[in-house]
Every structure is written in C-alpha cells, then in structure tokens.
Design an enzyme around this catalytic site. Structure first.
Site, PDB file in Angstrom:
ATOM      1  N   TYR A  23      21.277  19.530   6.263  1.00  0.00           N
ATOM      2  CA  TYR A  23      20.629  18.948   7.431  1.00  0.00           C
ATOM      3  C   TYR A  23      20.421  20.047   8.451  1.00  0.00           C
ATOM      4  O   TYR A  23      21.337  20.829   8.719  1.00  0.00           O
ATOM      5  CB  TYR A  23      21.513  17.847   8.028  1.00  0.00           C
ATOM      6  CG  TYR A  23      20.966  17.196   9.286  1.00  0.00           C
ATOM      7  CD1 TYR A  23      19.831  16.387   9.242  1.00  0.00           C
ATOM      8  CD2 TYR A  23      21.588  17.387  10.523  1.00  0.00           C
ATOM      9  CE1 TYR A  23      19.339  15.785  10.397  1.00  0.00           C
ATOM     10  CE2 TYR A  23      21.100  16.784  11.673  1.00  0.00           C
ATOM     11  CZ  TYR A  23      19.982  15.981  11.605  1.00  0.00           C
ATOM     12  OH  TYR A  23      19.487  15.379  12.752  1.00  0.00           O
ATOM     13  N   LYS A  56      26.050  23.624  18.821  1.00  0.00           N
ATOM     14  CA  LYS A  56      27.402  23.034  18.897  1.00  0.00           C
ATOM     15  C   LYS A  56      28.388  23.865  19.722  1.00  0.00           C
ATOM     16  O   LYS A  56      28.358  23.799  20.936  1.00  0.00           O
ATOM     17  CB  LYS A  56      27.909  22.744  17.483  1.00  0.00           C
ATOM     18  CG  LYS A  56      26.999  21.710  16.767  1.00  0.00           C
ATOM     19  CD  LYS A  56      27.585  21.160  15.515  1.00  0.00           C
ATOM     20  CE  LYS A  56      26.630  20.307  14.701  1.00  0.00           C
ATOM     21  NZ  LYS A  56      26.543  18.908  15.082  1.00  0.00           N
ATOM     22  N   ASP A  88      21.481  28.865   8.809  1.00  0.00           N
ATOM     23  CA  ASP A  88      21.745  27.868   9.841  1.00  0.00           C
ATOM     24  C   ASP A  88      23.253  27.797  10.099  1.00  0.00           C
ATOM     25  O   ASP A  88      24.012  27.266   9.293  1.00  0.00           O
ATOM     26  CB  ASP A  88      21.190  26.503   9.402  1.00  0.00           C
ATOM     27  CG  ASP A  88      21.349  25.437  10.479  1.00  0.00           C
ATOM     28  OD1 ASP A  88      22.026  25.692  11.502  1.00  0.00           O
ATOM     29  OD2 ASP A  88      20.797  24.330  10.291  1.00  0.00           O
TER      30      ASP A  88
END
Ligand SMILES: Cc1ncc(COP(=O)(O)O)c(C=O)c1O
Ligand SMILES: NCC(=O)CCC(=O)O
Length: 459
Positions: free
Chosen positions: A149, A287, A254
C-alpha cells in the site's frame, strides 16, 4: 486478574451514530471502522504514553500508535512542548520557515537522500515521487507489488494492501483480480500500473524484458507492512534496484512506514547494516517524521530531485507543506530517536511478539509471527507468508476472535489481519505485564475460532 470490558461501548456507539450521519461510514479513514472485526469502533479522547483512553473511560495499551508515527508514545512532553511553542508563534505562514530547513537537514543527515521535498501525507509523497520518476525518465509505466500500500492516489490503488485488502477480504472470498481496486479510478490510470507478486524478482525481470523501455519506476515498500508484515527476501530490494537501473528506470523505496521506525535511518540503513545496501533513486517518508502531525516527504539523488519545480519542470506544491507545527513535532521526535531508542523498540517488539506467539502455541493455534525490524504481525496460518496470496490464505476468523478478546482486555491491536503492530518506547514492564495477562484468553478464543471454521477467507 485482567479486567474485561463489556462488548458494548455506549459512549463510543453514540459518537459513532452521530458520525454515521455526517461522515461516510462514520470514520475519516476506512481502517478505523472495525469492518473486518465487527463491533463499535472506539472513539478515543486522550492518549498518554503507552495508553489510549476511550469515550467510555476505558484504558487500552496501544499497539497501533496512530498507524506507526508515535514511536515515543502518546503526548510525549518534548513533542507537546515543541508543538505548543511553535503554535504560539503562528500556525502557518505560506512562506519558508527555519523549522522545515532543520527537518529537511535532519532527514538528509539520517538517510541516503541528498534532497527532500516536504509534503503532508504519505499519499502525497508516493504520488509525487511517481510523477517525478515519470518526468525524469519520460516514461509512463510503474511496477508495484500486490499487497503493498502506498496511499490512495489513483495509479497506486491496484491490488493495494491495508484498508483495501481488509475491505476486500470482508466483502468476498477475496479475489482481487478486478483492477482497479476502487470505482472512480479509471482503467487508463490503472493501466499504467503493472502489479507483480511481492518477493518475486524473476517476475520483475520478465516484465522488464518485454516492457523495459516504457517503465519509469518500480515502487516497493521497503519492508511490506500493509498485508501484515512481510519482510523482503534477502536480495529482493537490491535486486529491484539492479534490474531497474539496467533498463534506465528508477527504484522508489517507500519508507513511509519503516522510515525512522526500524532504525534511525530507516530500512535503507538497516538493510545496509546487514550487508545489503539498496541503491534507491527516490525514497518516501511519512508517519514518524511528523511526530503525530501531518508531515511526509520524498527525497533522492540531487540529479533527480532537481527536476522538481521550481528548480525543474515537474510540478508539485502544497499550501501547508512544511507546516511549522508539523515540522516542530517531527523534529522533536527525530531528535529523541537515538540508537538507544531503537534498541528499546526492538527489545519491546521481541518481548511482546514472543509472548503472543508463546500463548498461541500454548493454545495449539497454528500461526506465523513475522518481523521486519521492530514491526511485526501474526498470521493465523501454519505457512510462511512471503506474498499477498499467502497473506490472504490466513484464518481470518481466528484473528477476529483474538482481536476481540484482546480489545475486551484493554489491548488495542490493529482491527485487521492485514496490518502491522507498532510499539513505542512508552511500553514499560507494567504494560508488558498487562499484555501478557490478556493473552491466554485471547489465544483460547483464537483456538475456538480455528476449530469452528477450517478454512480462512472472509474476515
Ligand atoms: C508504506 C506506506 N506508504 C504510504 C502510505 C500512505 O500514507 P498516508 O496514510 O499518510 O497518506 C502508508 C500508510 O498509510 C504506508 O504504510
Ligand atoms: N497500514 C495502514 C496505514 O498506515 C494507513 C492508515 C490509514 O489509512 O488511516
């Protein structure tokens, strides 16, 4: 004795009913909705250290940590101090600020990137990195891996993990063959995305042999954490870089989830320290680097980043990008993330996951505990999970039973079998004891669920 909460949560339910009237599905991000596990999503009113407190006044040991950002736990005094100090000076200027320079410098110091552009979410980071890769190479296509994702931009909603995987499993027996994943994503947007099985370098090489000249980039989670935790096989990430570069394409790593969580420099550093440097061209972050406020970034080699406006022709922008509050929270968090912090996160993850696995063993529940650094998750299957198909073969009902029993005993796990569990430095011996005390009943519940339904599917 562990206190057991009733299944009903009246104050949360009242809030959820109000939310359902004015917010689609009652939540502002699908992963919060408890769709796969059932019951009332808990509305949280306060966080402190390792714990969250809900509207019914119940306390939960938090193993979601806001889906990754809160490595230091909730309301860490230094982070709160940094945010309040920044807020007193104004919330946003729409002009460059010292804080964002310091945050960018901190990221560049810790990671292999030469330059970063700050954005507001991981979705923006990956979306912009892909645009930049396309602009730089002049090529249209990208490769992503099933079960990974990268946020919810159109071209990346193809065989996506996280909430997409959770809802798909809850809806059907789970065949995700229909692309794209979501109505509203046009076939032409999805058509530029080639989806391949995770951990399968041969599949990547085969596609490049045919389509190589049209592929701008491979994007991969540095270690997959959105189909549950599935670490890259040794050599997988480095192999992706090698194949991409042989064909003039880029590798986008990522690290939105892994960055500054698994080590001070993220997965790239951890992998290099294990003898596998990853020659990524672009890296995305999010994050942890926002310390619980909205901040994310993408960065890379100077030559590639130089293509970004206003230095270069590829446009990318944001009203609140580099926001002073988010930059302050991120900087305060990163500055506290010393090697000792990562040592503690690793030990805590090993302790909690070991306890959970032992309890499940004790109850005779077949499971796989998988780690990527200090991220981990438990798959209710006897077999190793190396890709999305294998992740989907787990016994979803066993996870649900385990989740509900833990929730009732004040442990807040991700409400889906397709998510990573996150620890914070605020988890102390008392918290570990609390976790351990909840486990026997949860393991028994999982065992009972396993004996009722022999096969997985349908969370
Ligand atoms: C690996 C990865 N990339 C990208 C994203 C998207 O980030 P955001 O939710 O901040 O848009 C996430 C999580 O959401 C993620 O785990
Ligand atoms: N692993 C899932 C995420 O990190 C996403 C959180 C969200 O979409 O709210």
């Amino acid at each position: 004795m562990t206190e057991t909460f009733p299944a009903e949560a009246p104050a949360s339910q009242d809030l959820f009913d109000r939310a359902l009237a004015v917010v689609p599905g009652g939540v502002n991000s699908p992963v919060r909705a408890f769709r796969a596990v059932g019951g009332t999503p808990r509305f949280m009113v306060r966080g402190e250290g390792a714990y969250l407190f809900d509207a019914d006044g119940r306390r939960y040991l938090d193993l979601i940590c806001s889906w990754g950002p809160l490595v230091l736990g909730h309301a860490h005094p230094a982070v709160i101090e940094a945010v309040t100090t920044a807020a007193a000076k104004g919330t946003s200027f729409g002009a460059p600020t010292p804080g964002e320079v310091e945050l960018a410098e901190e990221i560049v110091r810790r990671t292999p990137v030469d330059q970063v552009r700050l954005v507001n979410s991981g979705t923006e980071a990956t979306m912009s990195a892909i645009r930049l890769a396309r602009g730089f190479t002049g090529r249209p296509k990208i490769i992503k891996f099933a079960g990974c994702y990268h946020g919810h931009s159109d071209g990346l909603l193809a065989a996506a993990g996280s909430g997409v995987a959770t809802l798909a499993a809850a809806r059907t027996e789970g065949d995700l063959a229909g692309r794209p994943d979501s109505p509203g994503v046009t076939p032409s947007a999805a058509a530029e995305t080639i989806v391949l099985p995770y951990n399968d370098l041969a599949a990547v090489a085969a596609v490049f042999a045919v389509e190589g000249a049209r592929i701008a980039a491979i994007i991969t989670e540095a270690a997959a954490g959105n189909m549950g935790v599935v670490p890259p096989a040794p050599g997988f990430n480095a192999g992706l870089a090698a194949i991409a570069h042989r064909h003039g394409a880029l590798l986008i790593l990522d690290e939105v989830m892994t960055g500054f969580r698994v080590s001070k420099g993220g997965w790239a550093e951890l992998s290099a320290s294990r003898g596998e440097p990853i020659d990524a061209d672009l890296i995305t972050f999010g994050k942890v680097m926002g310390g619980g406020l909205p901040a994310a970034a993408f960065g890379g080699r100077r030559e590639v980043m130089g293509y970004l406006a206003p230095a270069g022709p590829v446009y990318q922008a944001g009203t609140l990008s580099g926001n002073p509050l988010a930059s302050a929270a991120g900087l305060a968090t990163l500055r506290l993330c010393t090697p000792e912090v990562y040592g503690k996160l690793d030990r805590t993850a090993a302790q909690l996951s070991g306890l959970a696995s032992k309890a499940l063993d004790g109850a005779g529940v077949a499971h796989r505990l998988q780690h990527a650094g200090n991220m981990f998750s438990i798959f209710f299957t006897p077999d190793e999970v190396a890709n999305y198909d294998q992740a989907r073969a787990q016994h979803a009902a066993a996870f649900t039973a385990f989740f509900q029993a833990m929730l009732a005993r004040g442990v807040y796990l991700p409400p889906s079998a397709f998510e990573a569990w996150f620890v914070s430095t605020a988890i102390d011996d008392d918290a570990i004891e609390h976790f351990a005390a909840a486990l026997p009943a949860a393991a028994e519940a999982a065992a009972a669920a396993t004996s009722v339904t022999p096969e997985g599917g349908g969370a």
